[in-house]
Design a protein around this motif. Sequence first.
Motif, PDB file in Angstrom:
ATOM      1  N   THR A  70       1.302  -0.967  -0.693  1.00  0.00           N
ATOM      2  CA  THR A  70      -0.204  -0.088   0.059  1.00  0.00           C
ATOM      3  C   THR A  70       0.969   0.933  -0.021  1.00  0.00           C
ATOM      4  OG1 THR A  70      -0.192  -0.288   2.326  1.00  0.00           O
ATOM      5  CG2 THR A  70      -1.521  -0.908   0.801  1.00  0.00           C
ATOM      6  N   GLY A  71       1.732   1.132   0.598  1.00  0.00           N
ATOM      7  CA  GLY A  71       2.942   2.140   0.913  1.00  0.00           C
ATOM      8  C   GLY A  71       3.986   2.307  -0.613  1.00  0.00           C
ATOM      9  N   GLY A  72       3.776   1.895  -1.602  1.00  0.00           N
ATOM     10  CA  GLY A  72       5.113   2.097  -2.628  1.00  0.00           C
ATOM     11  C   GLY A  72       5.693   0.531  -3.172  1.00  0.00           C
ATOM     12  N   PRO A  73       6.463   0.183  -3.782  1.00  0.00           N
ATOM     13  CA  PRO A  73       6.557  -0.707  -4.906  1.00  0.00           C
ATOM     14  C   PRO A  73       6.023  -2.086  -4.206  1.00  0.00           C
ATOM     15  CG  PRO A  73       8.432  -0.522  -4.325  1.00  0.00           C
ATOM     16  CD  PRO A  73       7.918   0.559  -3.638  1.00  0.00           C
ATOM     17  N   PRO A  74       6.021  -3.443  -4.948  1.00  0.00           N
ATOM     18  CA  PRO A  74       5.537  -4.692  -4.430  1.00  0.00           C
ATOM     19  C   PRO A  74       7.016  -4.591  -3.607  1.00  0.00           C
ATOM     20  CG  PRO A  74       5.070  -4.595  -7.144  1.00  0.00           C
ATOM     21  CD  PRO A  74       5.870  -3.390  -6.746  1.00  0.00           C
ATOM     22  N   ARG A  75       6.315  -6.301  -2.800  1.00  0.00           N
ATOM     23  CA  ARG A  75       7.833  -6.315  -1.739  1.00  0.00           C
ATOM     24  C   ARG A  75       7.275  -8.057  -2.269  1.00  0.00           C
ATOM     25  NH1 ARG A  75       5.470  -3.763   3.624  1.00  0.00           N
ATOM     26  NH2 ARG A  75       5.893  -1.645   2.880  1.00  0.00           N
ATOM     27  N   LYS A  76       9.150  -8.425  -1.923  1.00  0.00           N
ATOM     28  CA  LYS A  76       9.305  -9.445  -2.045  1.00  0.00           C
ATOM     29  C   LYS A  76       8.811 -10.215  -0.607  1.00  0.00           C
ATOM     30  CE  LYS A  76      12.659 -10.964  -5.039  1.00  0.00           C
ATOM     31  NZ  LYS A  76      14.077 -11.339  -5.644  1.00  0.00           N
ATOM     32  N   TYR A  77       8.313 -11.137  -0.261  1.00  0.00           N
ATOM     33  CA  TYR A  77       8.767 -12.004   0.585  1.00  0.00           C
ATOM     34  C   TYR A  77       9.595 -13.305   0.599  1.00  0.00           C
ATOM     35  CZ  TYR A  77       4.755  -8.646   3.135  1.00  0.00           C
ATOM     36  OH  TYR A  77       5.014  -7.437   3.570  1.00  0.00           O
ATOM     37  N   TYR A  78      10.125 -13.529   1.800  1.00  0.00           N
ATOM     38  CA  TYR A  78      10.869 -15.233   1.240  1.00  0.00           C
ATOM     39  C   TYR A  78       9.709 -15.755   2.355  1.00  0.00           C
ATOM     40  CZ  TYR A  78      14.218 -12.844  -1.123  1.00  0.00           C
ATOM     41  OH  TYR A  78      14.911 -12.220  -1.976  1.00  0.00           O
ATOM     42  N   LYS A  79      10.169 -16.886   2.231  1.00  0.00           N
ATOM     43  CA  LYS A  79       9.240 -17.744   3.124  1.00  0.00           C
ATOM     44  C   LYS A  79      10.380 -19.162   3.039  1.00  0.00           C
ATOM     45  CE  LYS A  79       6.001 -20.907   2.352  1.00  0.00           C
ATOM     46  NZ  LYS A  79       4.236 -21.900   2.372  1.00  0.00           N
ATOM     47  N   LEU A  80      10.194 -20.102   3.896  1.00  0.00           N
ATOM     48  CA  LEU A  80      11.081 -21.114   4.407  1.00  0.00           C
ATOM     49  C   LEU A  80      10.392 -22.213   3.566  1.00  0.00           C
ATOM     50  CD1 LEU A  80      13.543 -20.970   6.157  1.00  0.00           C
ATOM     51  CD2 LEU A  80      12.474 -22.648   8.140  1.00  0.00           C
ATOM     52  N   THR A  81      10.975 -23.244   2.905  1.00  0.00           N
ATOM     53  CA  THR A  81      10.757 -24.813   2.426  1.00  0.00           C
ATOM     54  C   THR A  81      10.842 -25.288   3.171  1.00  0.00           C
ATOM     55  OG1 THR A  81      12.865 -25.094   1.916  1.00  0.00           O
ATOM     56  CG2 THR A  81      11.449 -23.658   0.408  1.00  0.00           C
ATOM     57  N   ASN A  82       9.995 -26.094   3.274  1.00  0.00           N
ATOM     58  CA  ASN A  82      10.576 -28.045   3.794  1.00  0.00           C
ATOM     59  C   ASN A  82      12.181 -28.057   3.635  1.00  0.00           C
ATOM     60  OD1 ASN A  82       7.619 -27.935   4.274  1.00  0.00           O
ATOM     61  ND2 ASN A  82       7.176 -29.487   2.771  1.00  0.00           N
TER      62      ASN A  82
END
Length: 114
Positions: A70-82
């Motif tokens: 909502t406040g700027g460019p898209p964000r890259k969210y990191y997630k742990l894999t199995n």
Amino acid sequence: MNIENTKAQMRKGILEYCILSVLAKNDAYVAEILETLKDAKLLVVEGTIYPLLTRLKNGKLLEYRWEESTGGPPRKYYKLTNKGQLFLNELGSTWQDLQFAVNTITTNKTDNNE
């Protein structure tokens, strides 16, 4: 010998473990990861974290998704894999062993040293 260099090397050695631990709790984007590390007094700059995240992603320990902000460019969210969770579990076990060994060496005094 430069104490600051030695301290930096110590921090670098545990940074991967700390980042994976942060992401085990919640998916996060870089600014959130950096803020969590900063709150724990583990200061890291963006130039250090991006190559590490890329390496972890290439090793299939992390994945990411883009989310609109909502406040700027898209964000890259990191997630742990199995695979990343298994890797983190192994690092956790190793950390416990190292903590015990270092504490034993640095705090225990024998009668021979008195």
